[in-house]
Design a protein around this motif. Structure first.
Motif, PDB file in Angstrom:
ATOM      1  N   PHE A 166      17.131  11.646  -3.671  1.00  0.00           N
ATOM      2  CA  PHE A 166      17.987  12.519  -4.465  1.00  0.00           C
ATOM      3  C   PHE A 166      19.399  11.937  -4.502  1.00  0.00           C
ATOM      4  O   PHE A 166      19.858  11.323  -3.541  1.00  0.00           O
ATOM      5  N   THR A 167      20.090  12.156  -5.621  1.00  0.00           N
ATOM      6  CA  THR A 167      21.454  11.646  -5.755  1.00  0.00           C
ATOM      7  C   THR A 167      22.473  12.553  -5.081  1.00  0.00           C
ATOM      8  O   THR A 167      23.571  12.104  -4.735  1.00  0.00           O
ATOM      9  N   GLN A 168      22.132  13.837  -4.905  1.00  0.00           N
ATOM     10  CA  GLN A 168      23.054  14.780  -4.274  1.00  0.00           C
ATOM     11  C   GLN A 168      22.284  16.033  -3.872  1.00  0.00           C
ATOM     12  O   GLN A 168      21.206  16.317  -4.400  1.00  0.00           O
ATOM     13  N   PRO A 169      22.827  16.803  -2.925  1.00  0.00           N
ATOM     14  CA  PRO A 169      22.177  18.060  -2.542  1.00  0.00           C
ATOM     15  C   PRO A 169      22.539  19.187  -3.508  1.00  0.00           C
ATOM     16  O   PRO A 169      23.504  19.065  -4.283  1.00  0.00           O
ATOM     17  N   LEU A 170      21.781  20.257  -3.451  1.00  0.00           N
ATOM     18  CA  LEU A 170      22.110  21.440  -4.242  1.00  0.00           C
ATOM     19  C   LEU A 170      23.446  22.024  -3.817  1.00  0.00           C
ATOM     20  O   LEU A 170      24.273  22.405  -4.641  1.00  0.00           O
ATOM     21  N   HIS A 171      23.646  22.137  -2.510  1.00  0.00           N
ATOM     22  CA  HIS A 171      24.884  22.673  -1.950  1.00  0.00           C
ATOM     23  C   HIS A 171      25.298  21.776  -0.789  1.00  0.00           C
ATOM     24  O   HIS A 171      24.576  21.681   0.208  1.00  0.00           O
ATOM     25  N   GLU A 172      26.443  21.155  -0.905  1.00  0.00           N
ATOM     26  CA  GLU A 172      26.885  20.259   0.163  1.00  0.00           C
ATOM     27  C   GLU A 172      27.015  20.985   1.491  1.00  0.00           C
ATOM     28  O   GLU A 172      26.801  20.400   2.555  1.00  0.00           O
ATOM     29  N   GLU A 173      27.357  22.287   1.444  1.00  0.00           N
ATOM     30  CA  GLU A 173      27.536  23.026   2.691  1.00  0.00           C
ATOM     31  C   GLU A 173      26.223  23.273   3.428  1.00  0.00           C
ATOM     32  O   GLU A 173      26.228  23.667   4.603  1.00  0.00           O
TER      33      GLU A 173
ATOM     34  N   LEU B  87      16.186  15.856   8.315  1.00  0.00           N
ATOM     35  CA  LEU B  87      15.682  15.687   6.953  1.00  0.00           C
ATOM     36  C   LEU B  87      15.418  14.217   6.633  1.00  0.00           C
ATOM     37  O   LEU B  87      14.401  13.884   6.038  1.00  0.00           O
ATOM     38  N   GLY B  88      16.354  13.351   6.971  1.00  0.00           N
ATOM     39  CA  GLY B  88      16.244  11.934   6.649  1.00  0.00           C
ATOM     40  C   GLY B  88      17.601  11.290   6.802  1.00  0.00           C
ATOM     41  O   GLY B  88      18.349  11.598   7.736  1.00  0.00           O
ATOM     42  N   HIS B  89      17.966  10.421   5.857  1.00  0.00           N
ATOM     43  CA  HIS B  89      19.234   9.708   5.931  1.00  0.00           C
ATOM     44  C   HIS B  89      19.836   9.605   4.535  1.00  0.00           C
ATOM     45  O   HIS B  89      19.124   9.751   3.528  1.00  0.00           O
ATOM     46  N   VAL B  90      21.142   9.369   4.493  1.00  0.00           N
ATOM     47  CA  VAL B  90      21.817   9.144   3.219  1.00  0.00           C
ATOM     48  C   VAL B  90      22.388   7.735   3.234  1.00  0.00           C
ATOM     49  O   VAL B  90      22.955   7.277   4.226  1.00  0.00           O
ATOM     50  N   PHE B  91      22.200   7.035   2.097  1.00  0.00           N
ATOM     51  CA  PHE B  91      22.648   5.656   1.956  1.00  0.00           C
ATOM     52  C   PHE B  91      23.566   5.535   0.737  1.00  0.00           C
ATOM     53  O   PHE B  91      23.550   6.408  -0.152  1.00  0.00           O
ATOM     54  N   ASP B  92      24.325   4.457   0.683  1.00  0.00           N
ATOM     55  CA  ASP B  92      25.264   4.267  -0.429  1.00  0.00           C
ATOM     56  C   ASP B  92      24.738   3.285  -1.468  1.00  0.00           C
ATOM     57  O   ASP B  92      25.507   2.615  -2.157  1.00  0.00           O
ATOM     58  N   ASP B  93      23.402   3.193  -1.599  1.00  0.00           N
ATOM     59  CA  ASP B  93      22.812   2.277  -2.584  1.00  0.00           C
ATOM     60  C   ASP B  93      22.148   3.031  -3.730  1.00  0.00           C
ATOM     61  O   ASP B  93      21.230   2.532  -4.380  1.00  0.00           O
ATOM     62  N   GLY B  94      22.614   4.248  -3.974  1.00  0.00           N
ATOM     63  CA  GLY B  94      22.041   5.046  -5.043  1.00  0.00           C
ATOM     64  C   GLY B  94      22.645   4.732  -6.399  1.00  0.00           C
ATOM     65  O   GLY B  94      23.564   3.911  -6.517  1.00  0.00           O
ATOM     66  N   PRO B  95      22.148   5.398  -7.446  1.00  0.00           N
ATOM     67  CA  PRO B  95      22.628   5.133  -8.806  1.00  0.00           C
ATOM     68  C   PRO B  95      24.027   5.693  -9.046  1.00  0.00           C
ATOM     69  O   PRO B  95      24.492   6.592  -8.342  1.00  0.00           O
TER      70      PRO B  95
END
Length: 359
Positions: A280-287, A313-321
């Motif tokens: 996913f590129t972003q969450p529904l709610h950052e909070e 949940l997993g991990h977030v990376f900076d190689d997204g679109p």
């Protein structure tokens, strides 16, 4: 919610205060309350549906209708409680809920109620609790249509979802800010809801260990979850790529925490990253997302967890679109998918509009 005896004197009060889920709990446990129901009023459409009302096609308000014994609980006391649940200066909705169905209003059932409501409104204006003018109208009561059964006593049927909704909406923070020094007395946290101080303690800083606000019963979790769901959410395991439930799911809907039910991601932000896990590129709610440093397995990564359920949940990376450039790489085992056609019956009807109007 109903508790009545045949000999009780009964009267009705009808209030609109934004989301009707949040307008039941302030009244239901008080002496003199016989029944509190959620529904729609003030519009022109007969027997409207939740979807029609939320789409602002019917003119109705979301409202609660209270049956009470005025000998035990005077109407004036109900008004005092009502004013302390809402932002009466907002003509366009309540808190993060916008639109005509979320406006505030007092619907009077007789002349005595009208006079009492007008006097209560004038008293509130004199108190100076709010810097802006009070715009809540006082209107004659008309037909009241019961909301769908899944909306009735929603806070009891879906306590975690309800708690997260209240917290995220900003209602409780607004109430505490405006009423803690009021002459009407300090507002106490809702029964079963954390206090403002408790919430502050439970909000972890970025890159710090996450402290969830939900108490966990691991014996219950082991019964509710599959082995892989438990290992992923509770022990930070990782499921195999391309052999998990949602990596290739293309249906429209939202993804919620398998443990707590808090909304996390939407199909609108899902993309095929080629990694074999839902991305996913972003969450529904950052909070609803918490981050912390993860140096396991000889790597430096940013782990993502659900804020209240404290599920891995997993991990977030900076190689997204582009434009955000982020890729939230999430384990399917941490998620439950709710198709858009099931959002209302599952208690997430407020997200249906994402798929009707876009974001």
């Amino acid at each position: 919610m109903e508790k009545s005896t045949p000999e009780e004197k009964q009267e009705r009060a009808t209030f609109a205060g934004g989301c009707f889920w949040c307008m039941v709990t302030p009244f239901e446990e008080m002496d003199g309350i016989i029944r509190v129901v959620s529904g729609y009023t003030g519009g022109k459409t007969e027997n409207p549906t939740y979807e029609e009302v939320c789409a602002d096609r019917t003119g109705h308000y979301e409202a609660v209708q209270i049956t009470f014994n005025p000998d035990v609980l005077p109407y004036k006391k109900l008004l005092d409680i009502y004013w302390q649940q809402i932002d009466p200066t907002d003509p366009g909705g309540q808190f993060h809920d916008r639109g005509s169905s979320y406006r505030t209003a007092i619907f009077f059932h007789n002349e005595a109620q009208r006079e009492t409501a007008e006097a209560s409104k004038r008293a509130l204006e004199r108190e100076g609790v709010f810097a802006k003018p009070i715009v809540t109208p006082i209107l004659p009561a008309g037909p009241f249509y019961l909301a769908e059964e899944y909306h009735q006593d929603y806070h009891k049927k879906n306590p975690i979802r309800y708690g997260l909704y209240r917290l995220g909406s900003g209602r409780d923070a607004f109430i505490a800010h405006h009423w803690k020094k009021s002459v009407r007395g300090k507002v106490q946290p809702e029964k079963g809801q954390p206090s403002k101080d408790q919430l502050a303690k439970d909000q972890p800083a970025k890159s710090q260990p996450v402290k969830g606000t939900m108490e966990k019963d691991h014996s219950d979790l082991r019964q509710r979850l599959t082995p892989i769901q438990y290992e992923v959410t509770q022990n930070n395991a990782t499921e195999p790529p391309f052999r998990n439930e949602f990596w290739d799911n293309k249906r429209e809907g939202i993804y919620v925490d398998i443990v707590s039910g808090e909304p996390l991601f939407s199909s609108l932000e899902k993309f095929d990253s080629g990694c074999g896990w839902p991305s996913f590129t972003q969450p529904l709610h950052e909070e609803n997302i918490a981050e912390r440093n993860d140096s396991s397995h000889g790597m430096i990564r940013t782990e993502v967890r659900s804020r209240n359920g404290d599920s891995h949940l997993g991990h977030v990376f900076d190689d997204g679109p582009a434009p955000g450039g982020l890729r939230y790489c999430i384990n399917s085992a941490a998620l439950r998918f709710i198709p858009k056609e099931d959002l209302e019956k599952e208690g997430y009807g407020d997200y249906r509009r994402l798929f009707e109007r876009g974001r």
